[in-house]
Motif scaffolding. Structure first.
Motif, PDB file in Angstrom:
ATOM      1  N   GLU A 218       0.848  -1.191   0.000  1.00  0.00           N
ATOM      2  CA  GLU A 218       0.000   0.000   0.000  1.00  0.00           C
ATOM      3  C   GLU A 218       0.884   1.242   0.000  1.00  0.00           C
ATOM      4  O   GLU A 218       1.874   1.320   0.715  1.00  0.00           O
ATOM      5  CB  GLU A 218      -0.910  -0.009   1.248  1.00  0.00           C
ATOM      6  CG  GLU A 218      -1.754   1.234   1.420  1.00  0.00           C
ATOM      7  CD  GLU A 218      -2.695   1.462   0.258  1.00  0.00           C
ATOM      8  OE1 GLU A 218      -2.515   2.490  -0.443  1.00  0.00           O
ATOM      9  OE2 GLU A 218      -3.587   0.612   0.031  1.00  0.00           O
ATOM     10  N   ASN A 219       0.523   2.236  -0.793  1.00  0.00           N
ATOM     11  CA  ASN A 219       1.332   3.457  -0.899  1.00  0.00           C
ATOM     12  C   ASN A 219       0.668   4.695  -0.293  1.00  0.00           C
ATOM     13  O   ASN A 219       1.335   5.706  -0.082  1.00  0.00           O
ATOM     14  CB  ASN A 219       1.654   3.749  -2.371  1.00  0.00           C
ATOM     15  CG  ASN A 219       2.565   2.697  -2.976  1.00  0.00           C
ATOM     16  OD1 ASN A 219       3.538   2.290  -2.355  1.00  0.00           O
ATOM     17  ND2 ASN A 219       2.227   2.235  -4.180  1.00  0.00           N
ATOM     18  N   ASN A 220      -0.633   4.607  -0.012  1.00  0.00           N
ATOM     19  CA  ASN A 220      -1.347   5.754   0.552  1.00  0.00           C
ATOM     20  C   ASN A 220      -1.038   5.868   2.045  1.00  0.00           C
ATOM     21  O   ASN A 220      -1.379   4.983   2.830  1.00  0.00           O
ATOM     22  CB  ASN A 220      -2.844   5.601   0.322  1.00  0.00           C
ATOM     23  CG  ASN A 220      -3.635   6.788   0.818  1.00  0.00           C
ATOM     24  OD1 ASN A 220      -3.795   6.990   2.011  1.00  0.00           O
ATOM     25  ND2 ASN A 220      -4.142   7.583  -0.112  1.00  0.00           N
ATOM     26  N   ILE A 221      -0.408   6.974   2.444  1.00  0.00           N
ATOM     27  CA  ILE A 221       0.062   7.088   3.827  1.00  0.00           C
ATOM     28  C   ILE A 221      -1.084   7.122   4.829  1.00  0.00           C
ATOM     29  O   ILE A 221      -0.980   6.570   5.935  1.00  0.00           O
ATOM     30  CB  ILE A 221       0.993   8.320   3.996  1.00  0.00           C
ATOM     31  CG1 ILE A 221       1.748   8.233   5.328  1.00  0.00           C
ATOM     32  CG2 ILE A 221       0.222   9.611   3.867  1.00  0.00           C
ATOM     33  CD1 ILE A 221       2.672   7.054   5.457  1.00  0.00           C
ATOM     34  N   GLU A 222      -2.189   7.751   4.451  1.00  0.00           N
ATOM     35  CA  GLU A 222      -3.334   7.803   5.373  1.00  0.00           C
ATOM     36  C   GLU A 222      -3.886   6.405   5.628  1.00  0.00           C
ATOM     37  O   GLU A 222      -4.194   6.037   6.770  1.00  0.00           O
ATOM     38  CB  GLU A 222      -4.422   8.726   4.822  1.00  0.00           C
ATOM     39  CG  GLU A 222      -5.566   8.938   5.800  1.00  0.00           C
ATOM     40  CD  GLU A 222      -6.547  10.013   5.335  1.00  0.00           C
ATOM     41  OE1 GLU A 222      -7.563  10.223   6.023  1.00  0.00           O
ATOM     42  OE2 GLU A 222      -6.291  10.640   4.286  1.00  0.00           O
ATOM     43  N   LYS A 223      -3.990   5.608   4.575  1.00  0.00           N
ATOM     44  CA  LYS A 223      -4.463   4.231   4.726  1.00  0.00           C
ATOM     45  C   LYS A 223      -3.479   3.411   5.561  1.00  0.00           C
ATOM     46  O   LYS A 223      -3.887   2.575   6.379  1.00  0.00           O
ATOM     47  CB  LYS A 223      -4.650   3.578   3.354  1.00  0.00           C
ATOM     48  CG  LYS A 223      -5.836   4.119   2.569  1.00  0.00           C
ATOM     49  CD  LYS A 223      -5.978   3.404   1.227  1.00  0.00           C
ATOM     50  CE  LYS A 223      -7.159   3.941   0.435  1.00  0.00           C
ATOM     51  NZ  LYS A 223      -7.276   3.268  -0.889  1.00  0.00           N
TER      52      LYS A 223
END
Length: 272
Positions: free
Chosen positions: A111-116
């Motif tokens: 996963e690359n989305n920091i919030e996720k």
């Protein structure tokens, strides 16, 4: 006392993991507990350090030797704080997030989305803490994946490692042990190293094995001559493997030798 803090006051810790540790520890012992809340400003604190209620301080060169377990009233996570971080602080936090991928949910590693990534890390930690808040069943110990060697290296000031950098090497070691135990494949090991390197984290450093074992012998997961070492059964599933201190030293020696051999192989491949 100068601030007239009483049992109805609210202590607010704004900062990284050290701030939440100090604020949480002070709040838990002052007047036998004063309410506290955290506003974590680093990636490491948002994804891990400020979560779970553990508050600890170092004594001398021994890490986290004094502490309490005291849940904050609230934790407010705002990812806009991350824009203020130097690159090294951001990568340090990624080590703890990678820990959750290696030990609890493989999907995190891709996963690359920091919030996720932060949300999933917090979700995993809060679930484990809810199941074992005072570390009675052993479930909460699993959160120490990578921390046996990591803390021992971090405590050696001459190595000049941030918490995340030390934990990254500790994660690599934990996975090396899993590989030697036959739990994961060589390809898994290479994938783990690739993920750590991609996030600008070290996988090995030159260190003194004897001095490092002295630090490990003080680990809070040690009982007499045995230590509860956290490794993985497969990527995404952490578990406790009991080793004697001498057995762990053998694995650590093999880990150092193996990494030296890997470095030599890479140098040969890049020779003209």
């Amino acid at each position: 006392f100068r601030k007239n803090i009483d049992k109805k006051s609210l202590i607010i810790g704004i900062g990284g993991g050290v701030v939440s540790d100090i604020a949480g520890f002070a709040a838990s012992i002052f007047l036998r507990s004063v309410p506290v809340m955290f506003i974590p400003t680093t990636l490491l604190a948002q994804a891990d350090a400020a979560i779970g209620g553990k508050n600890a301080v170092n004594i001398g060169k021994i890490k986290n030797v004094l502490g309490t377990i005291n849940q904050p009233k609230a934790i407010f996570v705002d990812i806009n704080w991350l824009k203020t971080l130097p690159r090294k602080e951001f990568t340090s936090g990624m080590a703890e997030i990678i820990k959750y991928g290696l030990g609890f949910d493989r999907k995190i590693l891709f996963e690359n989305n920091i919030e996720k990534l932060i949300k999933q890390s917090v979700k995993i930690k809060t679930r484990i803490v809810d199941e074992d808040p005072f570390e009675k069943t052993g479930k909460r110990k699993l959160l120490n994946l990578g921390h046996t060697l990591g803390h021992a290296l971090e405590a050696q000031k001459n190595l000049n490692l941030s918490h995340g950098e030390a934990i990254a090497i500790g994660l690599n070691f934990a996975c090396f042990v899993a590989y030697k135990l036959g739990n994961i494949t060589l390809n898994d090991m290479r994938l783990i190293e690739e993920i750590l390197r991609k996030n600008k984290l070290p996988v090995i450093i030159n260190f003194d094995i004897k001095e490092t074992m002295k630090k490990i012998a003080r680990d809070k997961k040690r009982t007499k001559n045995q230590i509860d070492f956290i490794t993985i059964k497969r990527i995404g599933q952490a578990y406790i493997h009991k080793f004697s201190i001498s057995e762990l030293k053998q694995y650590l020696t093999q880990f150092v030798c193996w990494n030296l051999q890997q470095q030599e192989n890479r140098m040969v491949r890049h020779m003209p």
